[in-house]
Design a protein around this motif. Structure first.
Motif, short mmCIF file in Angstrom:
data_model
loop_
_atom_site.label_atom_id
_atom_site.label_comp_id
_atom_site.label_asym_id
_atom_site.label_seq_id
_atom_site.Cartn_x
_atom_site.Cartn_y
_atom_site.Cartn_z
N ARG A 4 23.90 45.46 -33.42
CA ARG A 4 23.17 44.20 -33.51
C ARG A 4 22.91 43.89 -34.96
O ARG A 4 22.80 44.80 -35.79
CB ARG A 4 21.90 44.27 -32.67
N ILE A 5 22.83 42.64 -35.30
CA ILE A 5 22.54 42.25 -36.68
C ILE A 5 21.05 42.44 -36.92
O ILE A 5 20.22 41.84 -36.24
CB ILE A 5 22.97 40.80 -36.94
N ARG A 6 20.73 43.29 -37.85
CA ARG A 6 19.33 43.60 -38.16
C ARG A 6 18.77 42.65 -39.21
O ARG A 6 17.66 42.17 -39.10
CB ARG A 6 19.22 45.04 -38.65
N HIS A 7 19.54 42.44 -40.29
CA HIS A 7 19.13 41.55 -41.37
C HIS A 7 20.26 40.60 -41.71
O HIS A 7 21.43 40.99 -41.64
CB HIS A 7 18.83 42.32 -42.68
N ILE A 8 19.92 39.41 -42.10
CA ILE A 8 20.84 38.54 -42.83
C ILE A 8 20.37 38.63 -44.26
O ILE A 8 19.22 38.31 -44.57
CB ILE A 8 20.81 37.10 -42.30
N THR A 9 21.23 39.10 -45.15
CA THR A 9 20.84 39.39 -46.53
C THR A 9 21.35 38.31 -47.46
O THR A 9 22.51 37.91 -47.38
CB THR A 9 21.38 40.77 -46.96
N VAL A 10 20.47 37.86 -48.34
CA VAL A 10 20.80 36.83 -49.32
C VAL A 10 20.65 37.43 -50.71
O VAL A 10 19.56 37.90 -51.07
CB VAL A 10 19.86 35.61 -49.17
N ASP A 11 21.74 37.46 -51.48
CA ASP A 11 21.66 37.87 -52.88
C ASP A 11 21.05 36.73 -53.67
O ASP A 11 21.43 35.56 -53.48
CB ASP A 11 23.05 38.18 -53.44
N CYS A 12 20.11 37.06 -54.55
CA CYS A 12 19.43 36.00 -55.30
C CYS A 12 18.86 36.56 -56.59
O CYS A 12 18.82 37.77 -56.80
CB CYS A 12 18.35 35.36 -54.45
N VAL A 13 18.39 35.68 -57.45
CA VAL A 13 17.80 36.08 -58.71
C VAL A 13 16.33 36.47 -58.52
O VAL A 13 15.86 37.45 -59.07
CB VAL A 13 17.94 34.96 -59.77
N ASP A 14 15.59 35.69 -57.73
CA ASP A 14 14.16 35.93 -57.54
C ASP A 14 13.84 36.05 -56.05
O ASP A 14 13.52 35.06 -55.39
CB ASP A 14 13.36 34.78 -58.17
N PRO A 15 13.92 37.27 -55.51
CA PRO A 15 13.71 37.45 -54.07
C PRO A 15 12.37 36.95 -53.56
O PRO A 15 12.29 36.35 -52.49
CB PRO A 15 13.83 38.97 -53.87
N TYR A 16 11.31 37.18 -54.32
CA TYR A 16 9.98 36.79 -53.86
C TYR A 16 9.87 35.27 -53.78
O TYR A 16 9.41 34.73 -52.78
CB TYR A 16 8.91 37.37 -54.79
N ALA A 17 10.31 34.57 -54.80
CA ALA A 17 10.24 33.10 -54.80
C ALA A 17 11.12 32.51 -53.72
O ALA A 17 10.69 31.62 -52.97
CB ALA A 17 10.63 32.55 -56.17
N LEU A 18 12.36 33.00 -53.60
CA LEU A 18 13.27 32.42 -52.62
C LEU A 18 12.81 32.75 -51.20
O LEU A 18 12.92 31.90 -50.30
CB LEU A 18 14.70 32.91 -52.85
N SER A 19 12.25 33.93 -51.00
CA SER A 19 11.73 34.25 -49.67
C SER A 19 10.54 33.34 -49.33
O SER A 19 10.34 33.00 -48.16
CB SER A 19 11.33 35.72 -49.55
N GLY A 20 9.78 32.92 -50.32
CA GLY A 20 8.70 31.98 -50.08
C GLY A 20 9.21 30.64 -49.57
O GLY A 20 8.65 30.06 -48.64
#
Length: 134
Positions: A4-20
């Motif tokens: 099963r897919i557990r996470h969809i992962t996004v590569d990014c520069v600022d994880p905290y800001a983009l997750s917001g």
């Protein structure tokens, strides 16, 4: 056996800001242990079978590499309590960028937006809009 897919992962520069940004889009809460200087941020799905969204820091150089051709993977979002057009307006107000408008006069179609780091995603019609067109 299956996986099963557990996470969809996004590569990014600022994880905290983009997750917001994506927390506002999806309503998924950020993991309580996440901090602004962490190399990853996790948004937790409220549904047991739905994957979480994981944002992982990559170097600015790697992330800034020019895209060649069409994205091979993207998310489609569907509003649950508003129309597609209302959701597009809400997401633009949150900082999304309009990339392409594929709405048709009959109400079908979708809108392509990009998040604050340029990751494209599509906004589809709500279930109510789909049901009304049958």
């Amino acid at each position: 056996m299956t996986s099963r897919i557990r996470h969809i992962t996004v590569d990014c520069v600022d994880p905290y800001a983009l997750s917001g940004f994506w927390s506002e889009v999806t309503g998924y809460p950020r993991h309580p242990d996440d901090r602004p200087d962490d190399p990853a941020a996790l948004l937790m799905s409220s549904e047991d079978d739905s994957p979480d969204l994981l944002f992982m820091a990559v170097s600015e150089e790697r992330h800034a590499a020019p895209r060649t051709g069409h994205h091979r993977f993207h998310l489609d979002v569907m509003p649950t309590d508003r129309t597609r057009d209302e959701e597009v307006d809400r997401l633009l107000a949150l900082g999304a960028i309009l990339v392409g408008d594929h709405r048709k006069a009959d109400g079908t179609g979708w809108v392509v937006l990009a998040d604050p780091e340029g990751n494209e995603f599509c906004v589809e019609r709500s279930p109510a809009e789909r049901a009304a067109s049958l």
